[in-house]
Design a protein around this motif. Structure first.
Motif, PDB file in Angstrom:
ATOM      1  N   GLY A 233      26.264  13.172   6.299  1.00 15.60           N
ATOM      2  CA  GLY A 233      25.466  12.184   5.578  1.00 15.60           C
ATOM      3  C   GLY A 233      24.834  11.134   6.442  1.00 15.60           C
ATOM      4  O   GLY A 233      24.312  10.136   5.924  1.00 15.60           O
ATOM      5  N   ASP A 234      24.830  11.326   7.757  1.00 12.21           N
ATOM      6  CA  ASP A 234      24.248  10.326   8.646  1.00 12.21           C
ATOM      7  C   ASP A 234      22.726  10.403   8.602  1.00 12.21           C
ATOM      8  O   ASP A 234      22.133  11.434   8.258  1.00 12.21           O
ATOM      9  CB  ASP A 234      24.735  10.552  10.077  1.00 12.21           C
ATOM     10  CG  ASP A 234      24.444   9.375  10.983  1.00 12.21           C
ATOM     11  OD1 ASP A 234      25.152   8.356  10.880  1.00 12.21           O
ATOM     12  OD2 ASP A 234      23.486   9.476  11.756  1.00 12.21           O
ATOM     13  N   LYS A 235      22.080   9.307   8.995  1.00 14.89           N
ATOM     14  CA  LYS A 235      20.622   9.215   8.914  1.00 14.89           C
ATOM     15  C   LYS A 235      19.935  10.126   9.919  1.00 14.89           C
ATOM     16  O   LYS A 235      18.896  10.716   9.626  1.00 14.89           O
ATOM     17  CB  LYS A 235      20.204   7.757   9.134  1.00 14.89           C
ATOM     18  CG  LYS A 235      18.718   7.511   9.009  1.00 14.89           C
ATOM     19  CD  LYS A 235      18.403   6.031   9.220  1.00 14.89           C
ATOM     20  CE  LYS A 235      16.907   5.764   9.109  1.00 14.89           C
ATOM     21  NZ  LYS A 235      16.593   4.327   9.337  1.00 14.89           N
ATOM     22  N   PHE A 236      20.500  10.250  11.119  1.00 11.83           N
ATOM     23  CA  PHE A 236      19.883  11.044  12.183  1.00 11.83           C
ATOM     24  C   PHE A 236      20.732  12.287  12.453  1.00 11.83           C
ATOM     25  O   PHE A 236      21.255  12.484  13.552  1.00 11.83           O
ATOM     26  CB  PHE A 236      19.730  10.211  13.456  1.00 11.83           C
ATOM     27  CG  PHE A 236      18.939   8.957  13.266  1.00 11.83           C
ATOM     28  CD1 PHE A 236      17.549   8.988  13.216  1.00 11.83           C
ATOM     29  CD2 PHE A 236      19.576   7.737  13.119  1.00 11.83           C
ATOM     30  CE1 PHE A 236      16.826   7.830  13.041  1.00 11.83           C
ATOM     31  CE2 PHE A 236      18.856   6.574  12.941  1.00 11.83           C
ATOM     32  CZ  PHE A 236      17.474   6.617  12.901  1.00 11.83           C
ATOM     33  N   GLU A 237      20.875  13.109  11.439  1.00 11.44           N
ATOM     34  CA  GLU A 237      21.760  14.266  11.552  1.00 11.44           C
ATOM     35  C   GLU A 237      21.256  15.284  12.573  1.00 11.44           C
ATOM     36  O   GLU A 237      22.023  15.854  13.335  1.00 11.44           O
ATOM     37  CB  GLU A 237      21.919  14.928  10.182  1.00 11.44           C
ATOM     38  CG  GLU A 237      22.647  14.074   9.154  1.00 11.44           C
ATOM     39  CD  GLU A 237      22.787  14.788   7.830  1.00 11.44           C
ATOM     40  OE1 GLU A 237      22.135  15.840   7.658  1.00 11.44           O
ATOM     41  OE2 GLU A 237      23.533  14.306   6.972  1.00 11.44           O
TER      42      GLU A 237
ATOM     43  N   TYR B 162      23.157   4.622  19.083  1.00 12.11           N
ATOM     44  CA  TYR B 162      22.892   5.538  17.979  1.00 12.11           C
ATOM     45  C   TYR B 162      22.779   4.807  16.645  1.00 12.11           C
ATOM     46  O   TYR B 162      21.945   5.147  15.803  1.00 12.11           O
ATOM     47  CB  TYR B 162      24.002   6.594  17.935  1.00 12.11           C
ATOM     48  CG  TYR B 162      23.810   7.649  16.884  1.00 12.11           C
ATOM     49  CD1 TYR B 162      22.965   8.725  17.103  1.00 12.11           C
ATOM     50  CD2 TYR B 162      24.483   7.563  15.658  1.00 12.11           C
ATOM     51  CE1 TYR B 162      22.783   9.693  16.135  1.00 12.11           C
ATOM     52  CE2 TYR B 162      24.308   8.532  14.690  1.00 12.11           C
ATOM     53  CZ  TYR B 162      23.458   9.598  14.934  1.00 12.11           C
ATOM     54  OH  TYR B 162      23.275  10.553  13.966  1.00 12.11           O
ATOM     55  N   TYR B 163      23.614   3.802  16.430  1.00 13.48           N
ATOM     56  CA  TYR B 163      23.603   3.081  15.154  1.00 13.48           C
ATOM     57  C   TYR B 163      22.483   2.047  15.061  1.00 13.48           C
ATOM     58  O   TYR B 163      22.259   1.477  13.999  1.00 13.48           O
ATOM     59  CB  TYR B 163      24.952   2.407  14.919  1.00 13.48           C
ATOM     60  CG  TYR B 163      26.051   3.383  14.576  1.00 13.48           C
ATOM     61  CD1 TYR B 163      25.860   4.368  13.625  1.00 13.48           C
ATOM     62  CD2 TYR B 163      27.282   3.319  15.216  1.00 13.48           C
ATOM     63  CE1 TYR B 163      26.874   5.266  13.304  1.00 13.48           C
ATOM     64  CE2 TYR B 163      28.299   4.214  14.901  1.00 13.48           C
ATOM     65  CZ  TYR B 163      28.082   5.188  13.949  1.00 13.48           C
ATOM     66  OH  TYR B 163      29.075   6.070  13.640  1.00 13.48           O
ATOM     67  N   GLN B 164      21.813   1.750  16.151  1.00 11.19           N
ATOM     68  CA  GLN B 164      20.606   0.923  16.178  1.00 11.19           C
ATOM     69  C   GLN B 164      20.801  -0.450  15.550  1.00 11.19           C
ATOM     70  O   GLN B 164      19.987  -0.921  14.765  1.00 11.19           O
ATOM     71  CB  GLN B 164      19.452   1.656  15.488  1.00 11.19           C
ATOM     72  CG  GLN B 164      19.082   2.975  16.147  1.00 11.19           C
ATOM     73  CD  GLN B 164      17.889   3.642  15.519  1.00 11.19           C
ATOM     74  OE1 GLN B 164      17.198   3.036  14.699  1.00 11.19           O
ATOM     75  NE2 GLN B 164      17.620   4.874  15.874  1.00 11.19           N
TER      76      GLN B 164
ATOM     77  N   THR C 177      24.276  21.140   5.805  1.00  7.27           N
ATOM     78  CA  THR C 177      23.257  20.225   6.290  1.00  7.27           C
ATOM     79  C   THR C 177      22.776  20.628   7.675  1.00  7.27           C
ATOM     80  O   THR C 177      23.318  21.520   8.323  1.00  7.27           O
ATOM     81  CB  THR C 177      23.808  18.792   6.321  1.00  7.27           C
ATOM     82  OG1 THR C 177      24.893  18.747   7.237  1.00  7.27           O
ATOM     83  CG2 THR C 177      24.286  18.365   4.935  1.00  7.27           C
TER      84      THR C 177
END
Length: 574
Positions: A83-87, A130-132, A2
């Motif tokens: 697998g994070d949204k903001f890789e 970061y997790y918003q 990724t």
């Protein structure tokens, strides 16, 4: 692979290569000499501005530790943040943070220190939110606003230093005119970054960030900048009478508050963060009593084993399904890999100061030096209680969560045995074991001997391990009721809320925001027109009309009106 894996591995390779290079520079003896590189690009009216790079033993050593931890954290994040949204953003933010940290390490000019300081604050804010979600945004705002106070102190010190044409630490002797004020401002700026009392609440709040961020930012870089900054300016601060003794009192209070708060904390990340807070107070205290080399020694050894504990806590949080409550993480070690359990034990043992581990060499020397200096009975008592509490919450971490009774988690290993997890925690555990002995052999300034009697050493040893006795008796203490139980609950509430500082700092921004919202609503509903352009116009028109009426009156008309008025009054009097 990724985007996060590719970017993180590239940056991890860069930082690990930089760490190896700095290690060879250090072992080769080049760092034992001081190299100063300066490029002046502005000069006018006796005032100059240039880039000054200072390469010495401490800078190379500190940069080596930062780069090593950064590389390990980025390798760990490949598995943890997969697998994070903001890789694609995560590795860039972490790399920017490390670059800003190295700017602070090698460039002593206060202007560039401010630039690196601001970049650290901005990037740490972005990493905390970061997790918003609402909690992370609130924690990020609290973090950045409290650190902004330190930025203001630094800007004021730069302004006063510019009066003497000095913006660096190599010419601090020219600060004679405003020396006391600049010293207080520099200490205030360092206190905000190192989360000293009363600016301590932002550190546990910043645990809303991802665990790799906490391992890097809140254990070895951002929070240690303040202590490193104090060490760099120690020769200047020691000339200010009463400043360092006052700083030692602040560090002692921070040590006591963080250690007692960690004994009652149930969140595993906040427990490690409060442990960091207590050790930061430990460093500031020992610097205030006159042992700056021991303070930096403990800073470096603490960075290694505390980042290791954060990474191990992150693995346990993943295994528990993102749960951070100690009471619900019971028995996780039984299904974990042996390497993870061994590294956790190594980190906690070094934290407690078990003999011949990394934390022992610095922690034991600091305690013996504090007792030898006889700085005050209350301070020594707070120091021993704070240091002994580390044994209590470390054993609580092990016995009540990791090695507790088996909970609903399966007894099968998860991702904690992968390459991206095993290699970083193994490297940091090796550093946590051998770094202290290695540093004591090669750094002459920290090799100090204190003569204490046999009974003092035995009493110190027993007091430091008294936390185990308290923990063992915890399950056998009867439950009291009534007035005594309420007192105990109040004390526990007082300690767990960081002496109510957490609520105080939360209430002030809340009041400010609520007042601001009410003011904006009132202005939008028409009050802006009343006190704004329309209201000012109406007042001006009315005043102009009255002024025009006065201008239309002549002297003769006024005399006639006065005469008529006097005539009417005379008739009434007759």
């Amino acid at each position: 692979m990724t985007k996060l894996s590719g970017g993180a591995m590239v940056w991890a390779s860069v930082f690990l290569f930089a760490a190896v290079s700095l290690l060879f520079v250090w072992l080769g003896g080049l760092a034992h000499s001081v190299f100063v590189f300066e490029w002046e690009f502005f000069s006018a009216c006796g005032f100059s501005l240039g880039v000054l790079v200072l390469v010495d033993f401490l800078g190379v050593l500190f940069s080596f530790v930062v780069c090593l931890i950064s590389g390990c954290v980025l390798v760990f994040s490949v598995d943890y943040m997969s697998g994070d949204k903001f890789e694609s953003l995560f590795s860039v933010l972490v790399a920017s943070f490390v670059v800003a940290m190295n700017v602070l390490i090698f460039i002593p000019n206060l202007v560039f220190v401010l630039l690196g300081w601001d970049l650290l604050g901005v990037v740490s804010f972005l990493l905390v939110i970061y997790y918003q979600n609402s909690s992370s945004v609130g924690a990020g705002m609290l973090t950045v606003l409290l650190n902004r106070i330190g930025d203001v102190f630094l800007v004021l010190s730069i302004g006063l230093g510019s009066a003497a044409g000095v913006w660096g630490i190599l010419e601090v002797g020219l600060f004679a005119q405003y020396g006391g004020v600049i010293g207080v401002l520099l200490v205030g700026a360092s206190m905000t970054k190192s989360a000293q009392v009363p600016f301590s609440v932002w550190l546990p709040a910043a645990m809303a960030a991802p665990t790799p961020v906490s391992a890097l930012v809140h254990s070895s870089t951002l929070v240690t900048v303040g202590v490193y900054f104090l060490f760099r300016h120690y020769s200047f601060l020691v000339c200010m009478e009463g400043l360092l003794p006052a700083l030692s009192k602040v560090g002692c209070l921070t040590l006591l508050m963080g250690s007692l708060g960690a004994c009652l904390e149930l969140d595993i990340k906040k427990l490690v963060a409060l442990s960091t807070l207590s050790h930061l107070g430990f460093m500031v205290y020992v610097m205030g009593i006159g042992y700056p080399a021991l303070s930096v020694f403990h800073l470096l050894s603490h960075a290694l084993f505390k980042s290791l504990l954060f990474l191990c806590a992150g693995v346990y949080i993943h295994a528990a399904g993102s749960c951070q409550d100690l009471r619900q993480m019971s028995g996780l070690a039984w299904g974990s890999s042996p390497l993870l359990v061994a590294c956790t034990l190594a980190g906690l043992s070094s934290l407690c100061g078990v003999p011949y581990l990394s934390g022992f060499y610095s922690k034991d020397a600091i305690l013996e030096g504090s007792i030898s200096s006889v700085s005050g009975l209350v301070e020594i008592l707070c120091l021993v209680v704070g240091a002994g509490a580390s044994c209590f919450y470390s054993m609580r971490f092990l016995l009540h969560s990791v090695f507790g009774s088996v909970n609903s988690f399966p007894l099968s290993g998860g991702s904690d045995g992968s390459f991206y997890v095993s290699v970083p925690i193994f490297l940091l555990s090796v550093g946590s074991i051998v770094f202290g002995y290695w540093m004591q052999e090669v750094w002459v300034s920290i090799y100090q001997t204190f003569n204490l009697s046999f009974f003092v050493k035995i009493g110190l040893f027993l007091s430091l391990n008294f936390g185990i006795v308290i923990l063992a008796l915890d399950n056998f203490v009867p439950s009291y009721g009534g007035w005594f139980d309420l007192r105990i609950k109040f004390v526990a509430l007082f300690l767990s809320s960081l002496w109510f500082f957490r609520w105080c700092f939360m209430s002030v921004p809340g009041f400010w925001l609520k007042f601001s919202v009410s003011a904006v609503d009132g202005l939008e509903m028409g009050w802006m027109e009343v006190i704004g352009g329309q209201g000012v116009g109406d007042v001006s028109v009315g005043f102009s009309a009255k002024l025009w009426g006065f201008e239309a009156l002549s002297v003769l008309v006024v005399l006639r009106l006065v005469g008529v008025f006097l005539l009417i009054v005379g008739l009434f009097l007759l």
